[in-house]
Design an enzyme around this catalytic site. Structure first.
Site, PDB file in Angstrom:
ATOM      1  CG  ASP A  53      22.235   1.630  16.071  1.00  0.00           C
ATOM      2  OD1 ASP A  53      22.756   1.531  14.942  1.00  0.00           O
ATOM      3  OD2 ASP A  53      22.885   1.919  17.083  1.00  0.00           O
ATOM      4  CG  ASN A  76      26.278   7.863  26.156  1.00  0.00           C
ATOM      5  OD1 ASN A  76      26.764   6.983  25.447  1.00  0.00           O
ATOM      6  ND2 ASN A  76      25.037   8.275  26.041  1.00  0.00           N
ATOM      7  CG  HIS A 122      25.612   4.862  23.050  1.00  0.00           C
ATOM      8  ND1 HIS A 122      25.009   6.054  22.705  1.00  0.00           N
ATOM      9  CD2 HIS A 122      26.463   4.589  22.022  1.00  0.00           C
ATOM     10  CE1 HIS A 122      25.482   6.447  21.538  1.00  0.00           C
ATOM     11  NE2 HIS A 122      26.359   5.581  21.105  1.00  0.00           N
ATOM     12  CD  GLU A 161      21.927   6.912  24.227  1.00  0.00           C
ATOM     13  OE1 GLU A 161      23.077   6.697  24.646  1.00  0.00           O
ATOM     14  OE2 GLU A 161      21.701   7.686  23.268  1.00  0.00           O
TER      15      GLU A 161
END
Ligand code: F6R
Length: 245
Positions: A78, A149, A151, A156
């Site tokens: 990313d 979270n 991810h 996400e």
């Protein structure tokens, strides 16, 4: 030993240093076995605080034990969008600072999504990134971290398990977790480019690293239901994935 509740194999180490050394030696073995057959070794790489010790150990193996990266091709997961390539917070800068500047990898074998891809062409560039992974023979070993979270990459919660490389809106929790690199939440980009979940799942082998304050989310990913609300849970469906914690 696999615990009855674990749906993904988990290897527990006394410290991040030892876990990182274990993963670095696995990578080194793979690189050398590929080199012996005159093959390239395709690595999928992550950024963030988690893999820093892993990269330190790979650099040490290169400098002190002669591990060569000449046959290695890398694809990073990313990058923020938009961002200048050489901005201190870019993942391009991160990877060069922690790994690429210190090893003998051929720069043309390094692939990182570009934070400078023009907006109007971004779909084309994302599709080309996925195509380049396939052309390289697919990822032999994918290194992952996990967000608080759940991810993986910047996929996400809510990301489709069929997703490919694309632009994504960063979760507010992700922006807050990464504010340390930016000093001001308003400066943290709202968008990023991430390799998709389907591309990650095509990797032949996956190792997810997690330390620090990740115990709760790791337990959910390893023991809970497989759900797009917790992207890392998809790894329960992979044939050769290990969590190193
Ligand atoms: C970064 C990436 C992210 C991180 C995750 C954990 O390339 O893919 O999924 O691995 O956000 O970040 P750290 O390691 O900083 O806790």
């Amino acid at each position: 030993m696999i615990d009855a509740f674990e749906k993904v194999p988990v290897q527990i180490f006394p410290s991040p240093k030892e876990g990182s050394a274990f993963v670095a030696s696995e990578i080194a073995t793979l690189i050398k076995s590929k080199a012996a057959k005159n093959e390239t070794c395709v690595l999928g790489l992550a950024t963030g605080s988690t893999p820093i010790k892993l990269y330190q150990e790979l650099v040490r193996l290169h400098k002190e034990e002669g591990l060569s990266f000449k046959n290695v091709v890398t694809f990073n997961l990313d990058e923020y969008f938009p961002i200048e390539q050489d901005a201190p917070q870019s993942y391009w800068s991160f990877m060069h600072k922690h790994l690429f500047n210190h090893i003998d990898i051929d720069p043309k074998n390094i692939h990182i999504p570009s934070g400078k891809w023009p907006k109007e062409d971004i779909k084309k560039h994302c599709a080309e990134y996925d195509a380049a992974i396939i052309k390289a023979g697919g990822i032999d070993l994918q290194i992952l971290g996990i967000g608080g979270n759940g991810h993986i990459g910047f996929n996400e919660p809510g990301s489709s398990f069929h997703s490919k490389t694309r632009v994504i809106h960063l979760d507010q929790l992700t922006r807050m977790a990464n504010v340390y690199e930016w000093h001001d939440l308003n400066k943290v980009p709202k968008l990023a480019i991430t390799v998709g979940i389907s591309s990650i799942m095509k990797a032949k082998k996956i190792v997810l690293l997690a330390w620090g304050n990740k115990a709760d989310i790791v337990a959910k990913a390893v023991e809970g239901d497989v759900t797009e609300q917790l992207p890392a849970s998809v790894l329960q469906n992979h044939d050769d994935c290990t969590f190193v914690i």
